[in-house]
Design an enzyme around this catalytic site. Structure first.
Site, PDB file in Angstrom:
ATOM      1  N   CYS A  10       0.811  -1.220   0.000  1.00 53.06           N
ATOM      2  CA  CYS A  10       0.000   0.000   0.000  1.00 53.06           C
ATOM      3  C   CYS A  10       0.842   1.267   0.000  1.00 53.06           C
ATOM      4  CB  CYS A  10      -0.936  -0.010   1.204  1.00 53.06           C
ATOM      5  SG  CYS A  10      -2.095  -1.400   1.225  1.00 53.06           S
ATOM      6  N   HIS A  65      -2.700   7.080   2.884  1.00 53.93           N
ATOM      7  CA  HIS A  65      -3.244   5.848   2.332  1.00 53.93           C
ATOM      8  C   HIS A  65      -4.574   5.580   3.018  1.00 53.93           C
ATOM      9  CE1 HIS A  65      -4.017   1.763   1.367  1.00 53.93           C
ATOM     10  NE2 HIS A  65      -3.631   1.291   2.548  1.00 53.93           N
ATOM     11  N   ASN A 107     -10.225   0.374   0.812  1.00 51.92           N
ATOM     12  CA  ASN A 107      -8.768   0.349   0.687  1.00 51.92           C
ATOM     13  C   ASN A 107      -8.392  -0.125  -0.716  1.00 51.92           C
ATOM     14  OD1 ASN A 107      -6.035  -0.294   0.772  1.00 51.92           O
ATOM     15  ND2 ASN A 107      -6.121  -1.211   2.811  1.00 51.92           N
TER      16      ASN A 107
END
Length: 318
Positions: A116, A242, A272
């Site tokens: 990520c 993020h 996500n």
């Protein structure tokens, strides 16, 4: 040699598949509820790619959005750096090479795999390559089809992820400051806490370990970048993190005395999206008119590896 801080983001683009899977719909697949997902993550829905769509398809649609939104031509593109954990093939051709073929460019093309945090790693790779004259400019893309690596029977992970792609164009302008500083870190000892199981080809996660790591790494990254550039946190106009979990951001803001309103969050509608989350958020901010000339932005990411890092930059209107 190009001036160190002269590399800037000059255009942004994004794409999210039109198919939306709501929490309520997800509750018919696995034992969960809209109330539980929202209260624990801040997520309300996620975009899901069609079965035949690939990660490179999502990336290309984000690039097309950038070109159309900013009136740029694909003939201008020199290099391509793609951050992804869900490439079309487990090896070559890389997602970047597939995009280079579609765009008709023969410049450098490579994938970066840092979970990520991948977009921030890719941004720094591209910046360094432009500074070294390896390429004139670069598309930096975060693209993920995470629905292809989800165990839809695991309610601890399947509620968290979505599909999408975002991208920026990096170029040099010696008259303006752009990317000021980057911090890249990894804690390999924790790699087993978040991974894509190679046998089952699905995401596995130790939730509490990742949560604790995320809260700490976000806070330390933000404060390190601010302090080593002789700034205060009040000098930062936007923090673009993020988008993993709203509770992580709230906990981090509280622990490190940060203004939670300075964090831009769109996790409610995207979930996500791993390496795509920061450029997706940035493109949305630009479209909403939230980004102003001369603003200081701080990107911060964390993820599998365990990797983490951040980028500090000055925003310029294009």
């Amino acid at each position: 040699m190009k001036p160190l801080h002269s590399i800037q983001i000059t255009a942004v683009g994004a794409y999210a598949p039109p198919k939306v899977l709501t929490n309520t719909e997800l509750s018919t697949i696995v034992d969960t509820s809209d109330e539980w997902i929202r209260s624990h993550t801040g997520i309300g829905e996620r975009h899901i790619a069609e079965k035949e769509q690939t990660t490179s398809d999502l990336a290309m649609l984000a690039v097309e959005d950038l070109l159309a939104r900013f009136g740029r031509s694909k003939d201008e593109i020199d290099g391509i750096v793609v951050a992804t954990a869900t490439s079309d093939y487990p090896g070559f051709p890389s997602t970047a090479c597939l995009l280079a073929e579609r765009l008709g460019t023969s410049g450098p093309a490579l994938d970066v795999s840092a979970g990520c945090t991948g977009f921030i790693y890719a941004l720094e790779v591209a910046r360094a390559m432009i500074l070294s004259n390896s390429m004139r400019n670069a598309l930096v893309i975060g693209a993920e089809k995470l629905s292809s690596v989800i165990n839809w029977k695991d309610r601890n992970t399947c509620v968290l992820f979505g599909d999408g792609a975002g991208c920026v164009l990096l170029e040099q302008d010696s008259s303006k400051q752009g990317l000021l500083d980057t911090l890249l870190k990894a804690e390999g000892a924790g790699s087993g806490a978040l991974t894509i199981d190679p046998g089952q080809r699905c995401i596995t996660m130790e939730g509490r370990a990742v949560y604790n790591f995320a809260v700490r790494s976000i806070g330390e990254t933000i404060l390190s970048l601010v302090q080593r550039n002789n700034l205060t946190i009040d000098d930062i106009d936007w923090i673009v993190p993020h988008q993993a979990n709203k509770r992580i951001i709230s906990a981090c803001a509280k622990r490190y005395s940060l203004n939670e309103d300075a964090f831009y969050l769109n996790i409610e509608h995207y979930a996500n999206t791993s390496a795509a989350s920061i450029p997706l958020a940035l493109a949305e901010m630009q479209k909403k008119g939230l980004l102003k000339e001369g603003q200081k932005l701080l990107f911060v990411g964390f993820g599998a590896g365990l990797t983490y890092g951040g980028s500090l930059l000055v925003w310029h209107q294009s």
